[in-house]
Design a protein around this motif. Structure first.
Motif, PDB file in Angstrom:
ATOM      1  N   ILE B  21       0.855  -1.195   0.000  1.00  0.00           N
ATOM      2  CA  ILE B  21       0.000   0.000   0.000  1.00  0.00           C
ATOM      3  C   ILE B  21       0.888   1.241   0.000  1.00  0.00           C
ATOM      4  CG2 ILE B  21      -1.578   1.368   1.419  1.00  0.00           C
ATOM      5  CD1 ILE B  21      -3.235  -0.802   0.708  1.00  0.00           C
ATOM      6  N   SER B  22       1.909   1.186   0.862  1.00  0.00           N
ATOM      7  CA  SER B  22       2.835   2.296   0.996  1.00  0.00           C
ATOM      8  C   SER B  22       4.045   2.001   0.114  1.00  0.00           C
ATOM      9  CB  SER B  22       3.242   2.369   2.467  1.00  0.00           C
ATOM     10  OG  SER B  22       4.315   3.224   2.655  1.00  0.00           O
ATOM     11  N   ARG B  23       4.398   2.947  -0.727  1.00  0.00           N
ATOM     12  CA  ARG B  23       5.560   2.771  -1.590  1.00  0.00           C
ATOM     13  C   ARG B  23       6.528   3.911  -1.360  1.00  0.00           C
ATOM     14  NH1 ARG B  23       4.582  -0.738  -6.807  1.00  0.00           N
ATOM     15  NH2 ARG B  23       3.284  -2.190  -5.691  1.00  0.00           N
ATOM     16  N   THR B  24       7.765   3.722  -1.764  1.00  0.00           N
ATOM     17  CA  THR B  24       8.746   4.792  -1.635  1.00  0.00           C
ATOM     18  C   THR B  24       8.210   6.078  -2.249  1.00  0.00           C
ATOM     19  OG1 THR B  24      10.480   3.165  -1.722  1.00  0.00           O
ATOM     20  CG2 THR B  24      11.136   5.427  -2.119  1.00  0.00           C
ATOM     21  N   SER B  25       7.507   5.950  -3.355  1.00  0.00           N
ATOM     22  CA  SER B  25       7.016   7.161  -4.023  1.00  0.00           C
ATOM     23  C   SER B  25       5.744   7.716  -3.394  1.00  0.00           C
ATOM     24  CB  SER B  25       6.759   6.854  -5.496  1.00  0.00           C
ATOM     25  OG  SER B  25       5.754   5.869  -5.576  1.00  0.00           O
ATOM     26  N   HIS B  26       5.152   6.989  -2.482  1.00  0.00           N
ATOM     27  CA  HIS B  26       3.872   7.412  -1.912  1.00  0.00           C
ATOM     28  C   HIS B  26       3.713   6.757  -0.540  1.00  0.00           C
ATOM     29  CE1 HIS B  26      -0.053   9.266  -3.045  1.00  0.00           C
ATOM     30  NE2 HIS B  26      -0.384   8.667  -1.929  1.00  0.00           N
ATOM     31  N   PRO B  27       4.479   7.227   0.446  1.00  0.00           N
ATOM     32  CA  PRO B  27       4.491   6.485   1.720  1.00  0.00           C
ATOM     33  C   PRO B  27       3.262   6.718   2.590  1.00  0.00           C
ATOM     34  CG  PRO B  27       6.103   8.248   1.771  1.00  0.00           C
ATOM     35  CD  PRO B  27       5.475   8.281   0.405  1.00  0.00           C
ATOM     36  N   LYS B  28       3.271   5.992   3.671  1.00  0.00           N
ATOM     37  CA  LYS B  28       2.126   5.873   4.585  1.00  0.00           C
ATOM     38  C   LYS B  28       1.469   7.188   5.001  1.00  0.00           C
ATOM     39  CE  LYS B  28       1.817   4.517   9.466  1.00  0.00           C
ATOM     40  NZ  LYS B  28       2.802   4.555  10.556  1.00  0.00           N
ATOM     41  N   GLN B  29       2.280   8.207   5.307  1.00  0.00           N
ATOM     42  CA  GLN B  29       1.693   9.466   5.805  1.00  0.00           C
ATOM     43  C   GLN B  29       0.793  10.139   4.765  1.00  0.00           C
ATOM     44  OE1 GLN B  29       4.893   8.746   5.485  1.00  0.00           O
ATOM     45  NE2 GLN B  29       6.162  10.466   4.825  1.00  0.00           N
ATOM     46  N   ALA B 350      12.580  -6.778   0.498  1.00  0.00           N
ATOM     47  CA  ALA B 350      13.967  -6.998   0.077  1.00  0.00           C
ATOM     48  C   ALA B 350      14.034  -8.031  -1.048  1.00  0.00           C
ATOM     49  CB  ALA B 350      14.800  -7.454   1.272  1.00  0.00           C
ATOM     50  N   ASP B 351      13.267  -9.118  -0.919  1.00  0.00           N
ATOM     51  CA  ASP B 351      13.254 -10.161  -1.949  1.00  0.00           C
ATOM     52  C   ASP B 351      12.722  -9.633  -3.275  1.00  0.00           C
ATOM     53  OD1 ASP B 351      14.160 -11.846   0.000  1.00  0.00           O
ATOM     54  OD2 ASP B 351      12.279 -12.945   0.240  1.00  0.00           O
ATOM     55  N   VAL B 352      11.643  -8.863  -3.191  1.00  0.00           N
ATOM     56  CA  VAL B 352      11.037  -8.320  -4.412  1.00  0.00           C
ATOM     57  C   VAL B 352      12.030  -7.390  -5.111  1.00  0.00           C
ATOM     58  CG1 VAL B 352       9.254  -6.737  -5.250  1.00  0.00           C
ATOM     59  CG2 VAL B 352       8.639  -8.590  -3.683  1.00  0.00           C
ATOM     60  N   LYS B 353      12.721  -6.603  -4.314  1.00  0.00           N
ATOM     61  CA  LYS B 353      13.708  -5.664  -4.868  1.00  0.00           C
ATOM     62  C   LYS B 353      14.799  -6.443  -5.602  1.00  0.00           C
ATOM     63  CE  LYS B 353      15.918  -1.422  -3.267  1.00  0.00           C
ATOM     64  NZ  LYS B 353      16.084  -0.588  -2.058  1.00  0.00           N
ATOM     65  N   GLN B 354      15.224  -7.534  -4.984  1.00  0.00           N
ATOM     66  CA  GLN B 354      16.285  -8.334  -5.599  1.00  0.00           C
ATOM     67  C   GLN B 354      15.797  -8.995  -6.887  1.00  0.00           C
ATOM     68  OE1 GLN B 354      17.812 -11.563  -3.194  1.00  0.00           O
ATOM     69  NE2 GLN B 354      19.140 -12.100  -4.918  1.00  0.00           N
ATOM     70  N   LYS B 355      14.580  -9.495  -6.873  1.00  0.00           N
ATOM     71  CA  LYS B 355      14.062 -10.209  -8.050  1.00  0.00           C
ATOM     72  C   LYS B 355      13.640  -9.296  -9.182  1.00  0.00           C
ATOM     73  CE  LYS B 355      12.347 -14.247  -5.735  1.00  0.00           C
ATOM     74  NZ  LYS B 355      11.720 -15.520  -5.835  1.00  0.00           N
ATOM     75  N   PHE B 356      12.972  -8.194  -8.834  1.00  0.00           N
ATOM     76  CA  PHE B 356      12.342  -7.398  -9.890  1.00  0.00           C
ATOM     77  C   PHE B 356      12.827  -5.958  -9.931  1.00  0.00           C
ATOM     78  CE2 PHE B 356       9.118 -10.520  -8.340  1.00  0.00           C
ATOM     79  CZ  PHE B 356       9.180 -11.375  -9.430  1.00  0.00           C
ATOM     80  N   GLY B 357      13.853  -5.637  -9.127  1.00  0.00           N
ATOM     81  CA  GLY B 357      14.337  -4.253  -9.100  1.00  0.00           C
ATOM     82  C   GLY B 357      13.395  -3.370  -8.306  1.00  0.00           C
ATOM     83  N   THR B 358      13.547  -2.066  -8.475  1.00  0.00           N
ATOM     84  CA  THR B 358      12.806  -1.131  -7.622  1.00  0.00           C
ATOM     85  C   THR B 358      11.410  -0.818  -8.164  1.00  0.00           C
ATOM     86  OG1 THR B 358      13.825   0.696  -8.796  1.00  0.00           O
ATOM     87  CG2 THR B 358      14.885  -0.004  -6.747  1.00  0.00           C
ATOM     88  N   LYS B 359      11.086  -1.414  -9.327  1.00  0.00           N
ATOM     89  CA  LYS B 359       9.806  -1.105  -9.968  1.00  0.00           C
ATOM     90  C   LYS B 359       8.607  -1.214  -9.022  1.00  0.00           C
ATOM     91  CE  LYS B 359       6.935  -2.745 -13.731  1.00  0.00           C
ATOM     92  NZ  LYS B 359       6.605  -3.959 -14.474  1.00  0.00           N
ATOM     93  N   PHE B 360       8.640  -2.221  -8.158  1.00  0.00           N
ATOM     94  CA  PHE B 360       7.477  -2.465  -7.294  1.00  0.00           C
ATOM     95  C   PHE B 360       7.650  -1.923  -5.877  1.00  0.00           C
ATOM     96  CE2 PHE B 360       6.997  -5.749 -10.568  1.00  0.00           C
ATOM     97  CZ  PHE B 360       5.663  -5.593 -10.884  1.00  0.00           C
ATOM     98  N   ILE B 361       8.760  -1.242  -5.632  1.00  0.00           N
ATOM     99  CA  ILE B 361       9.067  -0.831  -4.251  1.00  0.00           C
ATOM    100  C   ILE B 361       8.671   0.622  -3.987  1.00  0.00           C
ATOM    101  CG2 ILE B 361      10.880  -0.679  -2.492  1.00  0.00           C
ATOM    102  CD1 ILE B 361      10.280  -3.502  -3.529  1.00  0.00           C
TER     103      ILE B 361
END
Lengths: 361, 361
Positions: B21-29, B350-361
């Protein structure tokens, strides 16, 4: 290839058991449900190309699916796409296709094939159909393909056969039984003279029109009267009206169970009617934990086993601690349900329809 | 309302515990995580409007979130949005805000508030803050708000207080303890002199700048040197460079644990740091089977209990036979995970970042 060989693909179903992947507007036969790169109707068409000249292959479908057929089988001319204005089960659909073919070629021999089944061993299928076309033409009989059963499945219809044999492989049919109880299905398997009804038929056009006249005279009248319009500009409009008058009846109930010239050929060609998510799961490639994912590219599982996951391409899915579930997403609908409970899909669809209208159906 | 009252909202976090739900580009706050109609930073801002004139409220955030702040708090002038070029924990962020406010009003009294917490009892919060502003101004002390603990939570920091009292409610702080083990947390609760550290601080600008000079002289130097540029066109560029030189250190570790004028006020105002999905689940409205759905409009459950479901609006979700799970979808990512396992989200990210890069983070 014999120019008298024809095929009719039946593609009018709405595939409600595969909701939410399959929707009324885009049912199962138009979906690449196993992720093979081809939709089920495309696979069916390609298979039949080994049996008939391509101009001899017809599709009968609901008129709302005409564009889907055009798009998925671009080689098919508009005159080969027969449309139904309403669903009337298999007998009217088969009558329409066979009367139209008869007006083109009275010596035609026809394969009737559902559009949404899976056949793994194409060579065995083609060989079985060719033998059936020969037998049907020689003897004027109605041939149905019977699948050698591998388990007492209660979702299939069963065909009991006798020892009366044609061409050394075709057995006269004794009875048809729709979806038996588990107990009865077990006795069928033990007896050894029952086969699954695959809903694939082979006959000469002469034999089937004779049967229509005898067993379904009302339907016969309707399509007999239409004879002047087949393959003319008036066909579509005429049939559109004629169809409304047809009884809703299956070819099994209307003809196969009554006719005395029905033969079955025991067959094995890796067949599944793909009737349930369980059958899809069974056929799909699975990882060592038994998880099947279609497509698999972006599904990450932790401590999860025997799940069946199907989501739109490009979607990332993380599943943790889940076992024996179906996780399916399509058309803005997500369904998470135990694999064992999938027969409940029809109830779910009914509930969703009641709560939210037809928007999601 | 006292014109000397100021507030600094800390809004630089990336909220990784609430992925997807919270992403680096759109965090929780910046998310309306409880489905109340307002994002957490909007709720924070609205609360502080009861304490300070609106032109006295500042936000410190990463520069990539500037537009999100502008959009979500349109009343805030650009000069009130302080941007960090890099994450450097709370001490540099607070130093920046306090130095800037000091250059405008050397008599300021300041509330420091996280942007992503929940406070249910706004009146109690406002009363606590006002008492704290008075005490901090009168005594030149550093006030931290301590929440009366309701359970031995191991996810929070704890503050131990003494009997030395100011203004009848403010206790001198003895120790700070970060996330204890369950056993230790239990002894804390039993002893009765521990509070949860809410990360909400109140002080006069004079007192905090004195503390920076004494306990974090390097950070003090950096923001002291910047004095000529505060509230000028050069501020942004200057701070951008200065920030890179700051140590990454929290205000707790850098000042609160060291200073000898730190006081805590035991407080109760329905506080949660909304630090985990469990805390969201606890606070969300639930049906009689314990299922919480945000938003709830199109979630249909059968034989399912104690689940927490959050999906994009308009999406239809069918859940059958699922118990004690989190089902979260956002940004083309679906996560299905047991509620008890949510601490694993960081590993998943961390796993998602390793597998698919930052696209989903």
């Amino acid at each position: 290839m014999n120019d008298n060989n024809y095929a009719i693909i039946m593609a009018g179903g709405i595939g409600s058991r595969f909701w939410p992947i399959s929707r009324t507007s885009h049912p199962k036969q138009f979906i690449d449900i196993l992720g093979t790169g081809k939709t089920l109707i495309q696979q069916t068409y390609d298979r039949l190309l080994k049996i008939c000249p391509k101009e001899n292959i017809y599709v009968v479908t609901n008129e709302i699916y005409t564009d889907l057929v055009r798009k998925q089988i671009p080689d098919m001319a508009d005159g080969q796409i027969l449309t139904e204005p309403v669903m009337r089960n298999t007998a009217p659909c088969i009558a329409y296709g066979c009367f139209k073919i008869e007006s083109i070629n009275p010596n035609a021999a026809i394969v009737i094939a559902p559009s949404d089944h899976l056949i793994l061993d194409e060579a065995a299928f083609v060989a079985t159909i060719e033998k059936s076309l020969t037998a049907a033409t020689q003897h004027g009989c109605l041939v149905t393909l019977g699948i050698k059963p591998s388990r007492p499945d209660t979702g299939y219809g069963y065909i009991q056969y006798t020892d009366k044999i044609l061409n050394s492989e075709f057995h006269k049919v004794k009875t048809f039984t729709e979806k038996p109880t588990l107990e009865i299905a077990k006795t069928f398997i033990q007896s050894g003279d029952f086969l699954w009804n695959a809903g694939i038929f082979v006959w000469s056009v002469k034999a089937i029109l004779t049967a229509f006249k005898k067993y379904l005279p009302e339907i016969d009248d309707i399509f007999e009267e239409a004879k002047p319009v087949y393959n003319t500009d008036d066909e579509k409009g005429y049939i559109h009206n004629a169809y409304q008058q047809c009884t809703n009846i299956s070819i099994d109930y209307g003809i196969m169970e009554k006719a005395d010239n029905v033969y079955v050929i025991p067959s094995e060609f890796g067949w599944s009617d793909l009737g349930t998510w369980a059958s899809i799961y069974q056929l799909a490639e699975k990882d060592e934990a038994g998880n099947a994912t279609i497509p698999a590219e972006k599904v990450v599982m932790y401590d999860s086993s025997n799940n069946m996951v199907s989501v739109p391409e490009g979607k990332l899915v993380i599943i943790k601690g889940l076992h024996d579930f179906i996780v399916v997403e399509s058309n803005n609908t997500l369904m998470i349900s135990p694999r064992s409970e999938e027969q409940g899909v029809k109830q779910i669809v009914a509930d969703v329809k009641q709560k939210f209208g037809t928007k999601f159906i």
